[in-house]
Design a protein around this motif. Sequence first.
Motif, short mmCIF file in Angstrom:
data_model
loop_
_atom_site.label_atom_id
_atom_site.label_comp_id
_atom_site.label_asym_id
_atom_site.label_seq_id
_atom_site.Cartn_x
_atom_site.Cartn_y
_atom_site.Cartn_z
N VAL A 4 76.07 58.35 15.71
CA VAL A 4 76.93 57.60 16.63
C VAL A 4 77.53 58.59 17.62
O VAL A 4 77.55 59.80 17.35
N ALA A 5 77.97 58.09 18.75
CA ALA A 5 78.67 58.94 19.71
C ALA A 5 79.69 58.12 20.47
O ALA A 5 79.48 56.94 20.76
N HIS A 6 80.80 58.77 20.76
CA HIS A 6 81.80 58.19 21.65
C HIS A 6 81.22 58.27 23.06
O HIS A 6 80.87 59.36 23.52
N ALA A 7 81.15 57.16 23.75
CA ALA A 7 80.67 57.20 25.13
C ALA A 7 81.05 55.93 25.86
O ALA A 7 81.09 54.85 25.28
N SER A 26 72.41 55.39 16.90
CA SER A 26 72.19 54.07 16.33
C SER A 26 73.31 53.12 16.74
O SER A 26 73.18 51.91 16.61
N ARG A 27 74.42 53.69 17.22
CA ARG A 27 75.59 52.89 17.56
C ARG A 27 76.39 53.68 18.57
O ARG A 27 76.45 54.91 18.49
N VAL A 28 76.99 52.97 19.51
CA VAL A 28 77.83 53.63 20.52
C VAL A 28 79.28 53.26 20.27
O VAL A 28 79.62 52.07 20.17
N ASP A 29 80.13 54.26 20.12
CA ASP A 29 81.56 53.99 20.00
C ASP A 29 82.12 53.75 21.39
O ASP A 29 81.96 54.59 22.28
N PHE A 126 76.96 50.35 8.62
CA PHE A 126 75.92 51.13 7.96
C PHE A 126 75.90 50.88 6.45
O PHE A 126 75.46 51.72 5.68
N ILE A 127 76.41 49.69 6.04
CA ILE A 127 76.30 49.34 4.62
C ILE A 127 74.85 49.00 4.32
O ILE A 127 74.06 48.74 5.22
N GLY A 128 74.51 48.97 3.05
CA GLY A 128 73.13 48.68 2.67
C GLY A 128 72.74 47.25 3.03
O GLY A 128 73.60 46.39 3.19
#
Length: 147
Positions: A4-7, A26-29, A126-128
């Motif tokens: 993830v990244a802060h953007a 996989s995800r953008v903060d 990101f839980i199963g």
Amino acid sequence: MLTVAHAGEEGPPEYVWEALDLLKVSRVDHGVRSLEDPKLVARLRDGKIPLTVCPFSNVKLRVVDTLRDHPLARMLELGLHATVNSDDPAYFGGYAGDNLAGVAEALQLDDNALLTLARNSFTASFIGAATRDRYLDLLSSARLATT
Ligand SMILES: [Zn+2]
């Protein structure tokens, strides 16, 4: 690998492109400023990239003037995979539930939007898969309380 990244909160849409293309996130903060770039909106929507939106932080950092100016409803309308979160609760004045209640009231989000946000929160986490699907089943069988 999940990254993830802060953007795209205070920074421009270009930072979100870099997070996607260079960091392969996989995800953008945050990502709220992605709305300034229609091509980026399409990329995020088509890639189902979750955006962890933090409304209180966005107000405190002057990304928007007030919660009523927040683009969350528009993000959902555009089909973006937006979720509501807290960002440094002690500093920005509220945990995830406070952010959700605050932005829902300010934007008068309807039941459909709230259900989408709840669903998005599980599909973005990101839980199963088994745990995620159990929560999604609970959500689809739950009836929203309307008063
Ligand atoms: Zn932050």
